[in-house]
Design an enzyme around this catalytic site. Sequence first.
Site, PDB file in Angstrom:
ATOM      1  N   LYS A 113       0.863  -1.183   0.000  1.00  0.00           N
ATOM      2  CA  LYS A 113       0.000   0.000   0.000  1.00  0.00           C
ATOM      3  C   LYS A 113       0.893   1.224   0.000  1.00  0.00           C
ATOM      4  O   LYS A 113       2.043   1.157   0.440  1.00  0.00           O
ATOM      5  CB  LYS A 113      -0.891   0.016   1.260  1.00  0.00           C
ATOM      6  CG  LYS A 113      -2.130   0.866   1.108  1.00  0.00           C
ATOM      7  CD  LYS A 113      -3.268   0.099   0.480  1.00  0.00           C
ATOM      8  CE  LYS A 113      -4.507   0.945   0.345  1.00  0.00           C
ATOM      9  NZ  LYS A 113      -5.658   0.154  -0.098  1.00  0.00           N
TER      10      LYS A 113
HETATM   11  P1  NAD Z   1     -13.555   7.653  -2.517  1.00  0.00           P
HETATM   12  O1  NAD Z   1     -12.483   8.648  -2.277  1.00  0.00           O
HETATM   13  O2  NAD Z   1     -14.107   7.498  -3.876  1.00  0.00           O
HETATM   14  O3  NAD Z   1     -14.788   7.921  -1.528  1.00  0.00           O
HETATM   15  C1  NAD Z   1     -14.629   8.031  -0.141  1.00  0.00           C
HETATM   16  C2  NAD Z   1     -15.980   8.402   0.465  1.00  0.00           C
HETATM   17  O4  NAD Z   1     -15.822   8.445   1.881  1.00  0.00           O
HETATM   18  C3  NAD Z   1     -16.483   9.784   0.042  1.00  0.00           C
HETATM   19  O5  NAD Z   1     -17.893   9.755  -0.162  1.00  0.00           O
HETATM   20  C4  NAD Z   1     -16.153  10.655   1.241  1.00  0.00           C
HETATM   21  O6  NAD Z   1     -17.014  11.776   1.352  1.00  0.00           O
HETATM   22  C5  NAD Z   1     -16.383   9.665   2.366  1.00  0.00           C
HETATM   23  N1  NAD Z   1     -15.718  10.077   3.602  1.00  0.00           N
HETATM   24  C6  NAD Z   1     -14.434  10.502   3.772  1.00  0.00           C
HETATM   25  N2  NAD Z   1     -14.220  10.841   5.059  1.00  0.00           N
HETATM   26  C7  NAD Z   1     -15.395  10.607   5.699  1.00  0.00           C
HETATM   27  C8  NAD Z   1     -15.826  10.770   7.031  1.00  0.00           C
HETATM   28  N3  NAD Z   1     -14.997  11.210   7.963  1.00  0.00           N
HETATM   29  N4  NAD Z   1     -17.109  10.431   7.354  1.00  0.00           N
HETATM   30  C9  NAD Z   1     -17.968   9.982   6.407  1.00  0.00           C
HETATM   31  N5  NAD Z   1     -17.612   9.813   5.116  1.00  0.00           N
HETATM   32  C10 NAD Z   1     -16.346  10.129   4.773  1.00  0.00           C
HETATM   33  O7  NAD Z   1     -12.958   6.261  -1.967  1.00  0.00           O
HETATM   34  P2  NAD Z   1     -13.406   4.780  -2.358  1.00  0.00           P
HETATM   35  O8  NAD Z   1     -12.524   4.318  -3.453  1.00  0.00           O
HETATM   36  O9  NAD Z   1     -14.881   4.732  -2.500  1.00  0.00           O
HETATM   37  O10 NAD Z   1     -12.958   3.968  -1.042  1.00  0.00           O
HETATM   38  C11 NAD Z   1     -13.799   3.864   0.106  1.00  0.00           C
HETATM   39  C12 NAD Z   1     -13.278   2.769   1.019  1.00  0.00           C
HETATM   40  O11 NAD Z   1     -13.241   1.533   0.294  1.00  0.00           O
HETATM   41  C13 NAD Z   1     -11.846   2.950   1.553  1.00  0.00           C
HETATM   42  O12 NAD Z   1     -11.754   2.397   2.846  1.00  0.00           O
HETATM   43  C14 NAD Z   1     -11.008   2.128   0.599  1.00  0.00           C
HETATM   44  O13 NAD Z   1      -9.772   1.728   1.173  1.00  0.00           O
HETATM   45  C15 NAD Z   1     -11.942   0.963   0.374  1.00  0.00           C
HETATM   46  N6  NAD Z   1     -11.662   0.216  -0.835  1.00  0.00           N
HETATM   47  C16 NAD Z   1     -11.708   0.826  -2.057  1.00  0.00           C
HETATM   48  C17 NAD Z   1     -11.444   0.077  -3.192  1.00  0.00           C
HETATM   49  C18 NAD Z   1     -11.559   0.669  -4.568  1.00  0.00           C
HETATM   50  O14 NAD Z   1     -11.461  -0.088  -5.550  1.00  0.00           O
HETATM   51  N7  NAD Z   1     -11.777   1.963  -4.719  1.00  0.00           N
HETATM   52  C19 NAD Z   1     -11.087  -1.293  -3.079  1.00  0.00           C
HETATM   53  C20 NAD Z   1     -11.065  -1.882  -1.807  1.00  0.00           C
HETATM   54  C21 NAD Z   1     -11.353  -1.112  -0.702  1.00  0.00           C
END
Ligand code: NAD
Length: 424
Positions: A113
């Site tokens: 990561k």
């Molecule tokens: P993103 O940046 O597209 O979206 C993040 C979301 O979280 C946004 O809506 C933001 O407003 C919200 N957020 C941020 N801080 C917050 C808070 N304090 N309270 C409430 N909401 C909050 O990110 P993503 O790609 O959707 O990733 C979200 C989660 O999924 C992360 O934990 C990431 O590690 C995990 N994840 C993502 C992927 C992927 O393919 N994108 C894969 C596996 C895991």
Amino acid sequence: MNKLSYAPEKSTSAWSIYLQQIDRVSSYLGNLSRWIDTLRHPKRTLIVDIPLQMDNGTIKHFEGYRVQHNLSRGPGKGGIRYHPNVDLNEVMALSAWMTIKCAAVNLPYGGAKGGIRVDPFKLSENELERLTRRYTSEIGIIIGPQKDIPAPDVGTNSKVMAWMMDTYSMNQGNTVTGVVTGKPIHLGGSLGREKATGRGVFITGCEVARREKIKIQGAKIAIQGFGNVGSEVARLFDKVGAIVITIQDHTSTLYNEKGINIKELTKWQNKNKKIAGFPGAISIDKESFWKSHMDILIPAALEGQITQKRAEIVNCKLILEAANGPTYTEADDVLAKRGITVVPDVICNAGGVTVSYFEWVQDMASFFWSEIEINKRSDKIMIDAMVNVWKKAKENKCSLRTAAYIVACERILMARKDRGIYPG
Ligand code: NAD
């Protein structure tokens, strides 16, 4: 990736949550537990200084990281996070969860990561590009298609991956599409990648709901995060008749007892880059999100969200961990006592890395598959992994998380044992 600034918050000790999870699995591993310490030590950590000339001519320095937690089963794999709370502790934990995740779904990767402690929304696009290119050059000494393959995570997207791929390729002297995944389709990206994580959460969620006899149609759903993952999960559950009653992002918590119109909210989000102000729901206070009456809770934002206190009040039957590391260990115990099933992150959100794996395979072969083929193959991997973990949990009378860790640790430590320690 959402726009607007993320308010800085105290970093959660993600690494300590991970260590507690490892401690819990040790007693299930028999002779292999002799090797478990390998999982308590990241193999390689790199901290880099990134000087950036800002558009106004001043120079700022940012701290970046790349951690390769374990490479026993193959090259490192894991996303790049741009967020003001990124630190070494968090990146170590996220890399370790990638090790467990890749092994739990049986992908031939180790875990890695990376990230930069930065608020990407406070930079112009040109500054973001320069930051990304310098960071890529700095970590270029340890990444590569056979060594460690980054991907998007919170605060990064396919555009950032295109800059990373280009920078690495410029330094190599030839185009290396396989160095990152999550790229735009026309640059060696894979169909289905963008929606893959959300789709995997939906697929595993439906499989467990069926086994737990929770009817999806009419089920009340709460989602924290409406970014790449949260918005796709919302769309898929909405499509099959579930009712998304509350959604929280970093700007607001929306509530509508009759169900939030996901299509309209998506339009609003695309236009305004936030959910705040959406007219089709009322805004409630942050903590009320956890108290809402729901059947399924889906944390899809950041780690460390389900604390012991929130676990005591949360009103649901099933939790689908779309985010990485959203639940504290003490909270896990409370949820287990209360009979709430948790589908752990290392299985639940593995759809993204599964299709990233497909992207890497396609880049290596320079031969690309259709979206139907990709979805079919990834759904099969996700369901097989979920069923395997479900059986392991029943056999060992343990939680799905512990079962996923048993499956993953057996695979990783078997590889470690058979490779041996160099020099002997
Ligand atoms: P993103 O940046 O597209 O979206 C993040 C979301 O979280 C946004 O809506 C933001 O407003 C919200 N957020 C941020 N801080 C917050 C808070 N304090 N309270 C409430 N909401 C909050 O990110 P993503 O790609 O959707 O990733 C979200 C989660 O999924 C992360 O934990 C990431 O590690 C995990 N994840 C993502 C992927 C992927 O393919 N994108 C894969 C596996 C895991």
